[in-house]
Design an enzyme around this catalytic site. Sequence first.
Site, PDB file in Angstrom:
ATOM      1  N   ASP A  95      38.148  41.819  46.713  1.00  0.00           N
ATOM      2  CA  ASP A  95      38.976  42.138  45.559  1.00  0.00           C
ATOM      3  C   ASP A  95      40.131  41.139  45.444  1.00  0.00           C
ATOM      4  O   ASP A  95      40.476  40.451  46.412  1.00  0.00           O
ATOM      5  CB  ASP A  95      39.515  43.563  45.705  1.00  0.00           C
ATOM      6  N   GLU A 127      43.576  36.713  42.164  1.00  0.00           N
ATOM      7  CA  GLU A 127      44.008  36.144  40.885  1.00  0.00           C
ATOM      8  C   GLU A 127      45.523  35.903  40.831  1.00  0.00           C
ATOM      9  O   GLU A 127      45.975  34.905  40.278  1.00  0.00           O
ATOM     10  CB  GLU A 127      43.630  37.073  39.724  1.00  0.00           C
ATOM     11  N   ASP A 168      38.482  46.041  36.287  1.00  0.00           N
ATOM     12  CA  ASP A 168      39.015  47.370  35.973  1.00  0.00           C
ATOM     13  C   ASP A 168      38.880  47.684  34.480  1.00  0.00           C
ATOM     14  O   ASP A 168      39.645  47.179  33.645  1.00  0.00           O
ATOM     15  CB  ASP A 168      40.482  47.452  36.389  1.00  0.00           C
TER      16      ASP A 168
END
Length: 778
Positions: free
Chosen positions: A424, A427, A490
Site C-alpha cells: 500500500d 504516493e 480507495d
Amino acid sequence: MKFSNGCWLQKEGCACFSPAEVYFTKIEKDKVVLCAPTHKINHRGDTLGGINLTVEITTPMPEVIRVKTYHYKGAIQDGPQFALNLPKQTAIDATEDDEKIVVKSGNAKLVITKENWSMTYYNGDKKLSTSAWRDLAYMKTDWKGDAYVKSADKDAYMRQQLSLGVGELIYGLGERFAAFTRNGQSIDIWNEDGGTSTDQSYKNIPFYISNKGYGVFVNHTEKVSFEVATEAVTKVEFSVPGESLDYFFFNGPDLKDVLRRYTDLTGKPALPPAWTFGLWLSTSFTTNYDEKTVMSFIDGMLDRGIPLKVFHFDCFWMKDFHWTDFLWDERVFPDPEGMLSRMKAKGLKICVWINPYIAQESVMFDEGMEGGYFLKRPDGSVWQWDMWQPGMAIVDFTNPEAKKWYQKKLEALVDMGVDCFKTDFGERIPTDCVYYDKKNPEKMHNYYTYLYNEAVFEVLEKKKGKDEAVLFARSATAGGQKFPVHWGGDCWSDYESMEESLRGGLSLQLSGFGFWSHDIGGFENTSTADVYKRWCAFGLLSSHSRLHGSTSYRVPWAYDDEAVDVLRSFVRLKARLMPYLWKTALTAHNEGIPSMRAMVLSYTNDKMCNYLDKQYMLGDSLLVAPIFNDEGIGEYYLPKENGVWTDFFTGRQQEGGDWYTRTYAYMEIPLMVRPNTVLPLGNSEEGPEYDYADQVTFRVYDVQDEAAAEIYDMDQNKVASIVVKRIEDKLVIDCDNKKPFTVELVNTGILDVKGAKASKENKNTILRDCESHIECIQ
C-alpha cells in the site's frame, strides 16, 4: 503546463525558442544529430549568439523512434532513470537531401524538413502526427528579453506538441478516473493519494496511445505535464522542467502492437501464479478482528460452498501507532505462526498489508534512524510528519543497506508462512528531502514506488521462486507493470464508484499493465446488497478478485442470503474459466496485451467503440458489461463481426453492430461470446489450480471459417489444442489432447456427427468420448 496566451501570444514572462531550421546534420552509424538554431541564420554574424537546440534521433528497436532534444546538454542529470530494455547500439536507416532528413525504423518514418523546421511521423506513407513551428521548443517562464540564457534553472522547460487529426482520440496516461478519452484534459504525471473520484491518480504513467495507431512515451521520472487538446485543441503537448526532453514514438499500426513495443521497452508484466486468480478475502481496514473472527470468515465461506484462495490481513494485524514494524499485535494474535499454519491447512494463501512508512512508535524507528535508513531533511534530521502515522519516517530505498534491512523483515514474515504482500501507499513522497544517493527529490517522487515495489517483489522471488511472486500494489510508475497485481485504490460503495473504478482500470491497462483488481463492494462506507451483488459479478470477471472494505466486513452473508448465492456462482464460474483466463494471463505476460481490454483496443476501427468505458473484452473472446444501476438493466454494444455473438448463460444469439438492453437477475451479467470462438471450460469449480486439460469442455461458438484454442498448464507448457474449421456445410474438428475432453457445439444445428457420440442437451450438441478428429455435418 500551459505557456501560451491564445493562438499568437505567449503568457506574460514566457518566451518560446523553437527550431527555425536545420543548420548542420551529422549522420552517424547509430544516430542522427541535428544542430537546430531557434532563429534563421542569414549570415555568419547570426551564429554568434542566441539559443540552439541539439536534436538526437535513434531507432532503438523496430517501429520505434527516439528523439532527444537538448538546450544545455551539460546540465546535471540528477534524477533516477527508468529501467529500459535498450540495446547497446543499433544501426540507423537515415538519408538526407537538400530539403529533408528521413529516418526509418521498419514502417515507422520520421521526416524532418530543413529550411522551415518540421517533424512528421508516418506509418509507411500514412501521416500520423506532425510537430511544426513553435511545437518543439525550449520555454522560459521568467523571460525579461535577455539576449542570452546564462544558466539552467527551474524556470526553464522543454516541450513538444504533436498534432491531432480529425477524430483522433488519446487514451492512457495511467489509471485515471475522469473521462475515458484524454482529449480536453490537463494531466500532470504526479502520484497522489486521492481516491478514485478525483483527477488525482495513484498510478501516473507518461505514456499515451492514439486510436490512429501509435503511442508516445516521455522518458522522464519527474512531473511531466500533458495538455491533451487543451492549450492547443489540435495538439497533444508534453513538457518537463529543465534543459532536455527525451521521448519515444511507437508505431502500430494495431494498438496491440503499440503495447507490445512499449512493454518490450519498459518491461513485460510478471506472470502471477495461478492461485492468485481465485477469490481473495480481506479483514477490511478498521474492523475489529482476531483469530476467532478470521476463522469464522474462512469457515463461513467454505461451509457455504464458496471457494476461497487467499486471506488478506489489512493494517491492524500490527499494533496501532506502530505501522510499520512487521510484528503481529500479540493482544489479538498471540500465536501468529500457529494461526497461519491452521489457515494454510485449509488450502489458503496468506497476504499481509505493508507500507514503506515507519512510525515513531515502531521498534524499527530507532534501528532506521541509527542506520541512516530514512529520507532526511536538508539539515540532516530524519524527515518526519504526522500524516497517516504520527511521527512517521520513510524508508530510503536508494540506500542499499536500508533496502536489505527492510527486505530482511519481509523475509522473516515469508518464513513464518506469509505468501504475498499488499504494498500500500508509496504516493505521498516529499520533495523537501535528501536521498542517500543524492538524487533529485522532485524526480524521485514518482519513481519511489518503483523502488518500493521492486524491493518487495525481489523478496518473494528469492523466497518463493520467480513464478510465485505476486504483490497487491496501489501505486505505480512506468515499468511498475513488472510487479503485478495492481488494484484500483480507495473507492466509495456505490454504482458511480464502481463505474469510475472500471474506467480507471481500463485506462491503466492501456498504459502497459496486464493485471488489475478493485475492491468488490467498494471500500468507503457500506454498499447496499444490490450494489454488492452486481459488484461481485464484475469483480469475478476481472483479472483478479478481492473482497475488501474500510469500516465493515465484505463477507456476503453480511448483506443477504442471495449475496451468498451470487458470490458462490461467480467464484465457481471463474474457476471453470481458468483454462481460458490462464492463456489470457500468458498473453499479458509474454506480449504485454492486457487481460481486461478496452473495446477500442480490440475494435479500433469500430467508431462506436472509441468512447466505450462501461464494458470490456476479457481476453480475446469474452465481452463483459457490468450492470451499474439498481433496476438490473444491462446495456451493451456488440461490434460487427463475421458471425453472431452468443450469450454465455442463455445461448441467445445477437447480431453485431448494434446496442442491446434487457433486465438481468443477480445470477447473470451481460457476458457475450465472440463468434468464431472455441472457449475451453475446465472441469473444476473448486478453485483456480487444477489440470486444465483433463476433462475440459471445448465450447464451439458460431464458427464461420476457423477457430482455435490452446490450453497451458500451470508450468506454462502447452498441453492441449483444438482447431475447428468450417468447410461448406461441415465442421472439421481436430483436437490434440492426451486427456479426456468434450466438445460442445453451441447453436450450430448439427445433424450428423462422425467420430464421437452425440446427444441433444440444452439446445447444444454435446460430443462426448471424443476422438481427436471429428466431422459434424449440417
